[in-house]
Design a protein around this motif. Structure first.
Motif, PDB file in Angstrom:
ATOM      1  N   LEU A 193       0.836  -1.211   0.000  1.00  0.00           N
ATOM      2  CA  LEU A 193       0.000   0.000   0.000  1.00  0.00           C
ATOM      3  C   LEU A 193       0.868   1.257   0.000  1.00  0.00           C
ATOM      4  CD1 LEU A 193      -2.860  -0.963   2.496  1.00  0.00           C
ATOM      5  CD2 LEU A 193      -3.067  -0.640   0.015  1.00  0.00           C
ATOM      6  N   LEU A 194       1.908   1.263   0.827  1.00  0.00           N
ATOM      7  CA  LEU A 194       2.800   2.429   0.884  1.00  0.00           C
ATOM      8  C   LEU A 194       3.537   2.644  -0.434  1.00  0.00           C
ATOM      9  CD1 LEU A 194       4.295   1.983   4.476  1.00  0.00           C
ATOM     10  CD2 LEU A 194       2.745   3.807   3.700  1.00  0.00           C
ATOM     11  N   MET A 195       4.062   1.569  -0.996  1.00  0.00           N
ATOM     12  CA  MET A 195       4.814   1.684  -2.253  1.00  0.00           C
ATOM     13  C   MET A 195       3.923   2.164  -3.395  1.00  0.00           C
ATOM     14  SD  MET A 195       7.952   0.913  -1.583  1.00  0.00           S
ATOM     15  CE  MET A 195       8.804   0.292  -3.003  1.00  0.00           C
ATOM     16  N   ILE A 196       2.742   1.575  -3.493  1.00  0.00           N
ATOM     17  CA  ILE A 196       1.854   1.949  -4.601  1.00  0.00           C
ATOM     18  C   ILE A 196       1.304   3.349  -4.396  1.00  0.00           C
ATOM     19  CG2 ILE A 196      -0.266   1.327  -5.827  1.00  0.00           C
ATOM     20  CD1 ILE A 196       0.532  -1.628  -5.298  1.00  0.00           C
ATOM     21  N   ALA A 197       1.080   3.748  -3.149  1.00  0.00           N
ATOM     22  CA  ALA A 197       0.695   5.139  -2.881  1.00  0.00           C
ATOM     23  C   ALA A 197       1.815   6.085  -3.318  1.00  0.00           C
ATOM     24  CB  ALA A 197       0.371   5.329  -1.408  1.00  0.00           C
ATOM     25  N   GLY A 198       3.060   5.696  -3.075  1.00  0.00           N
ATOM     26  CA  GLY A 198       4.200   6.501  -3.527  1.00  0.00           C
ATOM     27  C   GLY A 198       4.287   6.580  -5.036  1.00  0.00           C
ATOM     28  N   ILE A 199       4.005   5.465  -5.706  1.00  0.00           N
ATOM     29  CA  ILE A 199       4.000   5.458  -7.173  1.00  0.00           C
ATOM     30  C   ILE A 199       2.917   6.399  -7.693  1.00  0.00           C
ATOM     31  CG2 ILE A 199       3.529   4.050  -9.228  1.00  0.00           C
ATOM     32  CD1 ILE A 199       4.698   1.654  -7.599  1.00  0.00           C
ATOM     33  N   ALA A 200       1.719   6.304  -7.119  1.00  0.00           N
ATOM     34  CA  ALA A 200       0.609   7.165  -7.555  1.00  0.00           C
ATOM     35  C   ALA A 200       0.920   8.640  -7.293  1.00  0.00           C
ATOM     36  CB  ALA A 200      -0.682   6.757  -6.857  1.00  0.00           C
ATOM     37  N   THR A 201       1.522   8.913  -6.149  1.00  0.00           N
ATOM     38  CA  THR A 201       1.854  10.299  -5.802  1.00  0.00           C
ATOM     39  C   THR A 201       2.889  10.875  -6.757  1.00  0.00           C
ATOM     40  OG1 THR A 201       1.336   9.905  -3.477  1.00  0.00           O
ATOM     41  CG2 THR A 201       2.740  11.804  -3.973  1.00  0.00           C
ATOM     42  N   THR A 202       3.977  10.136  -6.998  1.00  0.00           N
ATOM     43  CA  THR A 202       5.000  10.644  -7.915  1.00  0.00           C
ATOM     44  C   THR A 202       4.481  10.681  -9.346  1.00  0.00           C
ATOM     45  OG1 THR A 202       5.986   8.422  -8.057  1.00  0.00           O
ATOM     46  CG2 THR A 202       6.978   9.990  -6.484  1.00  0.00           C
ATOM     47  N   GLY A 203       3.607   9.739  -9.696  1.00  0.00           N
ATOM     48  CA  GLY A 203       2.995   9.784 -11.028  1.00  0.00           C
ATOM     49  C   GLY A 203       2.161  11.036 -11.209  1.00  0.00           C
ATOM     50  N   TYR A 204       1.366  11.356 -10.191  1.00  0.00           N
ATOM     51  CA  TYR A 204       0.568  12.587 -10.246  1.00  0.00           C
ATOM     52  C   TYR A 204       1.477  13.812 -10.324  1.00  0.00           C
ATOM     53  CZ  TYR A 204      -2.164  16.570  -8.844  1.00  0.00           C
ATOM     54  OH  TYR A 204      -2.726  17.814  -8.801  1.00  0.00           O
ATOM     55  N   MET A 205       2.526  13.826  -9.498  1.00  0.00           N
ATOM     56  CA  MET A 205       3.449  14.965  -9.506  1.00  0.00           C
ATOM     57  C   MET A 205       4.005  15.220 -10.902  1.00  0.00           C
ATOM     58  SD  MET A 205       5.460  14.183  -5.911  1.00  0.00           S
ATOM     59  CE  MET A 205       6.712  15.460  -6.117  1.00  0.00           C
ATOM     60  N   MET A 206       4.278  14.152 -11.632  1.00  0.00           N
ATOM     61  CA  MET A 206       4.845  14.296 -12.972  1.00  0.00           C
ATOM     62  C   MET A 206       3.871  14.936 -13.959  1.00  0.00           C
ATOM     63  SD  MET A 206       7.039  10.697 -13.055  1.00  0.00           S
ATOM     64  CE  MET A 206       6.363  10.216 -14.581  1.00  0.00           C
ATOM     65  N   THR A 207       2.581  14.991 -13.609  1.00  0.00           N
ATOM     66  CA  THR A 207       1.597  15.620 -14.501  1.00  0.00           C
ATOM     67  C   THR A 207       1.366  17.091 -14.161  1.00  0.00           C
ATOM     68  OG1 THR A 207      -0.348  15.079 -13.149  1.00  0.00           O
ATOM     69  CG2 THR A 207       0.390  13.405 -14.754  1.00  0.00           C
ATOM     70  N   THR A 208       2.001  17.583 -13.101  1.00  0.00           N
ATOM     71  CA  THR A 208       1.793  18.976 -12.686  1.00  0.00           C
ATOM     72  C   THR A 208       2.872  19.880 -13.261  1.00  0.00           C
ATOM     73  OG1 THR A 208       3.120  18.792 -10.668  1.00  0.00           O
ATOM     74  CG2 THR A 208       0.768  18.170 -10.501  1.00  0.00           C
ATOM     75  N   ASP A 209       2.549  21.157 -13.371  1.00  0.00           N
ATOM     76  CA  ASP A 209       3.526  22.135 -13.863  1.00  0.00           C
ATOM     77  C   ASP A 209       4.743  22.219 -12.942  1.00  0.00           C
ATOM     78  OD1 ASP A 209       1.942  22.753 -16.040  1.00  0.00           O
ATOM     79  OD2 ASP A 209       1.012  24.498 -15.082  1.00  0.00           O
ATOM     80  N   ALA A 210       4.499  22.116 -11.641  1.00  0.00           N
ATOM     81  CA  ALA A 210       5.587  22.274 -10.672  1.00  0.00           C
ATOM     82  C   ALA A 210       6.641  21.172 -10.780  1.00  0.00           C
ATOM     83  CB  ALA A 210       5.022  22.306  -9.256  1.00  0.00           C
TER      84      ALA A 210
END
Length: 186
Positions: free
Chosen positions: A117-134
């Motif tokens: 759960l922690l690893m996949i949450a981290g994957i989802a979080t970094t994946g989302y981050m990669m779609t942001t301008d920041a």
């Protein structure tokens, strides 16, 4: 032999068996398996589908965390989070085929649930981050995302090996149990 009832009625064909995994846990599990594989295979090749799959996975993780707090007995984190010493003792006993059988998640399986759960949450979080301008094009975010994916694959291999080991040791098909929800009562 134990006789199991469902809602106070006989459970046809389930003598000596007990319902362990509720439908929501099973749907979550197999949906995550399929979507993780889909996301891994699409990666850079089919970006839009990969992103949609990632959002769906994030929703599944959020659901599982909630269900781990308020769900059925065997779905709750409180039923399968053990002290590190208990986990290590269980692993040692498993390697010598002397591990205690658990109706729900055993100590190693419970630890694996939390790690995944922690690893996949981290994957989802970094994946989302990669779609942001920041964070668009920021190398450490992309590297972290990829590292978490491959580390998760390593955990999945250990998870499958643990399921096989426990299935052999306890003479019980744990994959079938995660499909049907039923396990041997004793």
């Amino acid at each position: 032999m134990t006789h199991v009832t469902v809602d106070g009625r006989d459970a046809p064909g389930q003598r000596g068996r007990v319902k362990v995994w509720d439908p929501l846990v099973r749907i979550f599990h197999w949906s995550l398996v399929g979507l993780f594989a889909f996301s891994f295979l699409t990666g850079d090749e089919w970006k839009k589908a990969h992103i949609l799959s990632g959002y769906t996975i994030a929703g599944l993780i959020a659901f599982r965390i909630l269900w781990g707090l308020v769900g059925t007995h065997h779905a709750r984190f409180s039923s399968f989070i053990y002290a590190p010493s208990t986990i290590l003792a269980f692993l040692r006993d498993s390697l010598t085929f002397r591990a205690k059988r658990y109706l729900g998640h055993n100590p190693a399986g419970g630890a694996m649930v939390i790690l995944l759960l922690l690893m996949i949450a981290g994957i989802a979080t970094t994946g989302y981050m990669m779609t942001t301008d920041a964070y668009w094009g920021i190398e450490w975010v992309e590297e972290t995302h990829e590292t978490l994916v491959y580390a998760t694959i390593g955990l999945i291999v250990l998870h499958v090996a643990g399921v096989v080991l426990a299935s052999v040791e306890h003479r019980e098909n744990l994959v079938r149990a995660m499909v049907t929800g039923w396990k041997r009562a004793e």
